[in-house]
Motif scaffolding. Structure first.
Motif, short mmCIF file in Angstrom:
data_model
loop_
_atom_site.label_atom_id
_atom_site.label_comp_id
_atom_site.label_asym_id
_atom_site.label_seq_id
_atom_site.Cartn_x
_atom_site.Cartn_y
_atom_site.Cartn_z
N UNK A 78 -6.37 -10.51 -9.01
CA UNK A 78 -5.69 -9.25 -9.31
C UNK A 78 -6.69 -8.14 -9.60
N UNK A 79 -7.68 -8.43 -10.43
CA UNK A 79 -8.67 -7.40 -10.76
C UNK A 79 -9.45 -6.98 -9.53
N UNK A 80 -9.74 -7.94 -8.62
CA UNK A 80 -10.44 -7.60 -7.38
C UNK A 80 -9.57 -6.72 -6.49
N UNK A 81 -8.27 -7.03 -6.42
CA UNK A 81 -7.35 -6.23 -5.60
C UNK A 81 -7.27 -4.80 -6.13
N UNK A 82 -7.16 -4.64 -7.45
CA UNK A 82 -7.09 -3.29 -8.01
C UNK A 82 -8.42 -2.56 -7.83
N UNK A 83 -9.53 -3.28 -7.93
CA UNK A 83 -10.83 -2.63 -7.73
C UNK A 83 -10.99 -2.15 -6.29
N UNK A 84 -10.51 -2.94 -5.33
CA UNK A 84 -10.69 -2.62 -3.91
C UNK A 84 -9.51 -1.87 -3.33
N UNK A 85 -8.59 -1.44 -4.16
CA UNK A 85 -7.36 -0.80 -3.68
C UNK A 85 -7.57 0.55 -3.03
N UNK A 86 -8.75 1.14 -3.18
CA UNK A 86 -9.03 2.43 -2.56
C UNK A 86 -9.81 2.30 -1.26
N UNK A 96 -4.55 -7.01 -1.61
CA UNK A 96 -3.34 -7.34 -2.36
C UNK A 96 -2.66 -8.60 -1.84
N UNK A 97 -2.79 -8.89 -0.57
CA UNK A 97 -2.26 -10.16 -0.06
C UNK A 97 -2.98 -11.35 -0.72
N UNK A 98 -4.29 -11.23 -0.90
CA UNK A 98 -5.04 -12.28 -1.60
C UNK A 98 -4.57 -12.40 -3.05
N UNK A 99 -4.30 -11.26 -3.67
CA UNK A 99 -3.76 -11.24 -5.03
C UNK A 99 -2.44 -12.02 -5.10
N UNK A 100 -1.54 -11.76 -4.16
CA UNK A 100 -0.24 -12.43 -4.16
C UNK A 100 -0.39 -13.94 -3.93
N UNK A 151 4.17 -6.19 2.18
CA UNK A 151 3.16 -5.15 2.40
C UNK A 151 3.44 -4.37 3.68
N UNK A 152 4.04 -5.03 4.68
CA UNK A 152 4.29 -4.37 5.96
C UNK A 152 5.47 -3.40 5.87
N UNK A 153 6.25 -3.51 4.80
CA UNK A 153 7.42 -2.63 4.62
C UNK A 153 7.14 -1.50 3.65
N UNK A 154 5.95 -1.47 3.07
CA UNK A 154 5.69 -0.60 1.92
C UNK A 154 5.87 0.88 2.24
N UNK A 155 5.44 1.31 3.43
CA UNK A 155 5.49 2.73 3.75
C UNK A 155 6.88 3.16 4.19
N UNK A 156 7.48 2.42 5.13
CA UNK A 156 8.75 2.84 5.70
C UNK A 156 9.95 2.46 4.84
N UNK A 157 9.89 1.36 4.13
CA UNK A 157 11.02 0.90 3.31
C UNK A 157 10.50 0.44 1.94
N UNK A 158 10.05 1.37 1.12
CA UNK A 158 9.39 0.99 -0.15
C UNK A 158 10.30 0.24 -1.11
N UNK A 159 11.59 0.58 -1.16
CA UNK A 159 12.48 -0.11 -2.09
C UNK A 159 12.69 -1.57 -1.68
#
Length: 293
Positions: A78-86, A96-100, A151-159
């Motif tokens: 989780x900490x690695x995903x947040x660190x590399x999120x940018x 984030x997939x590795x985080x999950x 993750x593949x739905x995040x932009x078009x269907x965020x909810x």
């Protein structure tokens, strides 16, 4: 990738890996998200190494060691995903997939410990007990698959993306906790039950903080750096794990010899199957995302 109610503190998009890592030491809206999981990951890893260096290899400790390893793995990922999120779109998704996947393995690790040390004594040898760990392996794989797909739905269907991601972790938690819920409903005299109750309360607070985006929705911009919901989510999750770890350790000591213990091959074989399936899912996701432009 802006979050509701968080207006400032975002790192530059398309940052390099080095810039992402250096951001650990500067104040941005991810700094505490990183450290609230990085420090506990170090603590859990220290516990694991101490156990391995001491009496960790005693008979019947396999499920505990597997569980403790996943306790260290999920906050580290989780900490690695947040660190590399940018990093940028595809790099962010991969992190984030590795985080999950790591969080899904933590659910499986919890089930391994519950099966060996926490199960109600009257359920030992039942059909549910026999299929509990195989179902937990399957749930771990489904959790990784559904959360990565979100993750593949995040932009078009965020909810819908958020709903899938929430379901991916709520369902395995509920299934894994059935033995605990049963014990809590039947008795209040066992010493570990208050700790299990606190873990369940923290799990509820984790769910509420993840889904509500409070308090930042009430005062946008006021909690950009300190106090926003994802930090609360991390803290509640870690506190829950600490309570769970103490409860499992107490059950392991007090119920020794009362539950049949699986062999190391059964324990680490189940964990290995879950990990192998999750890695296969990650491979499919990474290929689907394609190379970085």
């Amino acid at each position: 990738y802006r979050e509701p109610g968080i207006l400032s503190g975002y790192r530059p998009p398309q940052s390099s890996a080095c810039e992402c890592l250096l951001s650990l030491f500067g104040m941005n809206n991810e700094t505490l998200n990183i450290w609230t999981h990085l420090v506990p990951a170090g603590y859990f890893l220290w516990l694991l190494l101490s156990r391995l260096g001491g009496s960790g290899l005693e008979a019947g400790a396999g499920p505990y060691l597997a569980y403790l390893g996943t306790c260290a793995l999920y906050p580290l990922a989780s900490s690695a995903a947040h660190a590399l999120g940018a990093l940028g779109g595809r790099g962010r998704h991969r992190a984030y997939c590795c985080d999950y996947a790591a969080l899904s393995l933590y659910g499986l690790g919890s089930a391994l410990a519950y099966s060996a040390y926490v199960f109600p004594l009257e359920w030992v040898g039942s059909t549910f007990h026999d299929f509990y760990v195989p179902m937990a392996v399957l749930n771990s794989v489904l959790s990784t698959g559904l959360s990565c797909y979100s993750r593949f739905l995040e932009v078009e269907r965020p909810r819908l993306s958020k709903a899938f991601r929430t379901l991916a972790f709520v369902y395995p938690y509920i299934f894994d906790s059935i033995p605990v819920f049963y014990r809590l409903s039947r008795s209040c005299s066992e010493a570990s039950l208050p700790l299990h109750s606190r873990h369940s309360l923290c799990a509820l607070l984790t769910f509420l903080s993840f889904t509500s985006h409070l308090p930042e929705r009430l005062a946008p911009g006021s909690f950009d750096f300190i106090g926003h919901s994802h930090q609360v989510f991390h803290i509640c999750g870690i506190l829950g794990t600490l309570f769970q770890l103490e409860a499992v350790s107490m059950d392991m000591a007090e119920r020794r010899g009362r539950l049949p213990l699986p062999s190391s091959l059964e324990t680490f074989g189940s964990l290995g199957m879950g990990a192998a399936a999750s890695l296969a899912i990650l491979g499919v996701c990474f290929r689907s995302l394609g190379p970085e432009p």
